[in-house]
Enzyme design. Structure first.
Site: not given
Ligand code: HPA
Length: 270
Positions: A28, A59, A81, A83-84, A111, A209-210, A233, A245
């Site tokens: 991201s 994406h 990913h 999770y997809e 990210a 998550m990657s 974040n 997101h």
């Molecule tokens: N958790 C998981 N994946 C993320 C986060 C998070 O806080 N921020 C960006 N991708």
């Protein structure tokens, strides 16, 4: 699995004979980085036989072949990913394909949520190591001897040489680089505050998550790997704010100019 890789390789090679030295996976905030390279060829994931195609909004899904300054690269614009819903072997297929296309070095970007209390949204963290206990290992299943050994060493996933390169590149960009351990969960739900406290207790600095699974697959086949997280974040429960997101994308977009500069400085040095 190897047959599938060979099919994908043949499919890409029917479109371009470009020889990359390095591979880049864009997370991201870097989605449009590929637009700034001297493009030689583009191959849409959808046009590669047997290739897993990403479903996440925002994406893109394509390989871009070209030059960052004088360095020949293959760029994954949009990753796959877990999770997809794909099998882990499909999640790392694009990474392996970049290796088979000739890339010897790999720069992973993402990210991530900040787990380390000293981090702030907008920070960049060089990944020094990872904890991938939250996802299935991508090497589970019959070992593909053509790619690597059954029990590969993971004591230096993120190359010490490339870490020094990243520090230099960040210095050149005037970026106060953070360093730390990336923890991968499957997502797609964000973590709970208790899970984040666990991450802190086990030595994590960022969560996402990657990436870790891709790094494992790349090390399995002997690529030299490095990675950067954009901290978008503070992780769940750390700031009193809920995660979204949209917020992740906003922060990623806000620092994307710096992120792109950093990536270029790394690539020319790696
Ligand atoms: N958790 C998981 N994946 C993320 C986060 C998070 O806080 N921020 C960006 N991708």
């Amino acid at each position: 699995m190897y047959d599938k890789l060979l099919t994908c390789l043949k499919s890409v090679r029917a479109k371009t004979d470009f020889q990359p030295e390095a591979g880049l996976i864009l997370g991201s905030g870097l989605g449009d980085y590929a637009d700034s390279v001297r493009m030689e060829a583009v191959v849409e994931y959808a046009d590669i036989d047997g290739f897993p195609v990403s479903t996440v909004k925002g994406h893109k899904g394509r390989f871009v072949f070209g030059y960052v300054k004088d360095v020949p690269v293959v760029i994954m614009q949009g990753r796959v990913h877990y999770y997809e819903g794909y099998a882990m072997s499909d999640v790392v297929l694009p990474t392996r394909l970049m290796g088979m296309l000739g890339a010897k070095k790999l720069l992973l970007t993402n990210a991530a949520g900040g787990v380390n209390r000293n981090f702030r949204p907008g920070d960049f963290m060089m990944i020094t190591d990872h904890i991938a206990a939250g996802v299935p290992n991508p090497l589970i299943g019959r070992n593909c001897e053509e790619l690597g050994e059954r029990f590969p060493d993971m004591s230096e996933v993120y190359s010490v040489r490339l870490r020094e390169v990243i520090r230099e590149a960040a210095g050149e960009c005037g970026i106060a680089l953070r360093e730390g351990v990336y923890v991968q969960f499957t997502g797609p739900s964000y973590e709970t505050p208790a899970e984040i406290r666990m991450c802190q207790a086990i030595g994590g600095d960022a969560v996402g998550m990657s990436t870790a699974c891709e790094a494992i697959a790349a090390r399995h086949m002997g690529l030299e790997v490095c990675g950067i997280s954009c901290i978008t974040n503070m992780a769940a429960g750390m700031s009193g704010e809920k995660l979204s997101h949209r917020e992740v994308q906003e922060i990623a977009d806000r620092v994307s100019g710096q992120f792109k500069k950093l990536v270029t400085e790394i690539v020319v040095r790696m």
